[in-house]
Design an enzyme around this catalytic site. Structure first.
Site: not given
Length: 483
Positions: A150, A174, A75
């Site tokens: 997210s 997330s 990420k």
């Protein structure tokens, strides 16, 4: 793409090389990225160089670890030395970190092959990956829908087999919510189990890094590689890290499981409720004793979170002042440089949360909002403590619905926030939580079941998740993408 253990066997038997496995993953990324937009940066050259080193070790008859030669995604809010780290924000579009985050360094040391950095909601603030300053990631099961957020890029990359496993971060859901939307395994570990050094901060008392995988075993292997004490992180827990794969057993006899009553109420899609209930029935068949548990303050998690998290964010994001890194908009005065840069560099959702947090921390409202939210957080922790006196693991839906259409909730922040209704209390409690695939709705969209255990009892999550996975085939289904 095969599992970590299967790929490891292929490597040591010389059935395939690390370069071949990496090339296959990069080719798949090249084919699928025009559809999915999972990755913000692809590090093909570095990946192939790393793969060659693994092959050289094998040729020299040296032993290799389980993660050596395994393609992973990271990420893009974890610092990677020499590789752009944007956090999905225009304000960091030119930022290349001069240092490595602890988790990415651990992956390097383990021999894993980093394929690139995955897309996310800007500064990890969002539930759909639509607030990214660069691109909107699509859900592999239906390209017109969101992958969740997210960490939507990591979830989509794993679900579509662009990589074997990936790292995400979880502040209010997330990792778990996109895992549910994309039909993969997603784990938020106990707060402090995995170092946050080098993770760009959103809400420091809530953020935690964790794995995405297509199988429970792969998640266990990846967690084992990244967990552990780190003196660079003052919140890091100094505890012994077990081999999590030892807890992967097919039976659940004597295990006590609690169904959180409050999560099966208003706002829950009936199909999601039915599917999770069927999952619970399967756990009973595997030998678990199941009872209903009440967590009465669970429903206050969402409002408490949206005071605490933005308050911490407003402080954390004050550092983006265009002085030492990030973009800079020239202006006549220092103050106007700050305001012009921040106004153009931050997106709408980030600005909204900074303003919410600044308001909650302001002198006239601190007691009424921030202090009250922290008291509610303590009450939610007490609910969990009481629940774990009666049961070993709690179960509930991961998200109230399946993945929604892109653009459906962008103009309705409250509706967007509600998609994290079930996951947020786990972060407020600092507990570990895992989402596992437990079925599909009528449109063929994945549904996730959330497992929650007490602090540092990831072993129980892996035990329950693995037993359930072995008794079902939801994790074997693949999205309708080009192969």
């Amino acid at each position: 793409m095969a599992s970590i253990r299967e790929l490891h066997q292929q490597l040591i038997k010389k059935e395939r090389s690390a370069v071949e496995i990496t090339t296959e993953a990069l080719d798949r990324i090249e084919k699928l990225e025009p559809l999915l937009h999972s990755f913000l940066h692809i590090t093909a050259d570095q990946a192939l160089e790393s793969a060659k080193k693994v092959d050289a070790k094998i040729a020299a008859k040296e032993e290799i670890g389980l993660l050596e030669g395994i393609p992973v995604g990271i990420k893009d809010n974890m610092c990677t030395q020499g590789i752009p780290t944007t956090c999905g924000s225009k304000i960091l579009e030119n930022f290349v970190p001069p240092y490595e985050s602890t988790v990415t360094q651990k992956l390097k040391d383990s021999g894993a092959i980093t394929l690139g950095k995955t897309n996310l909601d800007e500064f990890a603030m969002g539930s759909s990956t639509e607030s990214s300053g660069y691109q909107v990631t699509a859900n592999p099961w239906d390209l017109s829908r969101v992958p969740g957020g997210s960490s939507g890029g990591s979830a989509a990359a794993v679900a579509s087999e662009e990589c074997v496993v990936a790292l995400g971060s979880d502040t209010g859901g997330s990792i778990r919510q996109p895992a549910s939307y994309c039909g993969v395994v997603g784990l938020k570990p106990t707060y402090g189990l995995v170092s946050r050094f080098g993770l760009v901060a959103y809400a420091s008392s809530l953020d935690q890094i964790g794995p995405f995988a297509r199988t429970v075993e792969d998640a266990a292997i990846l967690l084992g590689a990244i967990a552990g004490y780190d003196p660079k992180d003052s919140t890091s827990l100094n505890v012994e890290i077990p081999d999590y794969t030892q807890f992967l057993k097919p039976k659940l006899s004597k295990l006590k499981i609690g169904i959180i009553k409050e999560t099966f109420g208003e706002g829950l899609d009936p199909v999601v409720a039915d599917t999770v209930n069927q999952g619970v029935e399967q756990l009973k068949k595997l030998g678990a004793k199941v009872k209903e548990i009440s967590c009465p303050r669970f429903r206050y998690g969402l409002p408490a979170y949206y005071i605490i998290a933005p308050s911490e964010a407003s402080a954390n994001l004050a550092r983006y002042d265009a002085v030492k890194y990030g973009i800079r908009k020239e202006a006549d005065t220092l103050m106007s440089m700050y305001t012009t840069t921040r106004a153009s560099g931050f997106g709408a959702e980030v600005k909204r949360r900074i303003m919410l947090g600044t308001y909650a921390l302001s002198a006239g409202y601190y007691d009424a909002y921030y202090l009250k939210a922290q008291k509610v957080r303590t009450l939610i922790k007490q609910d969990f403590e009481q629940a774990f006196e009666e049961v070993d693991v709690l179960v509930c839906p991961t998200a109230p619905t399946t993945a929604f259409k892109a653009g459906e909730k962008t103009d309705d922040p409250l509706s967007m926030y509600l998609s994290d209704l079930m996951t947020i209390p786990v972060n407020l409690g600092g507990l570990p939580g895992m989402s596992i695939p437990c079925g599909f709705d009528r449109l063929g969209l994945p549904i996730g079941m959330q497992l929650i255990s007490n602090v540092l009892r990831e072993d129980l999550l892996f035990q329950v998740a693995y037993a359930y996975e072995q008794a079902t085939d939801w994790h074997k289904r693949k999205p309708p993408l080009p192969q």
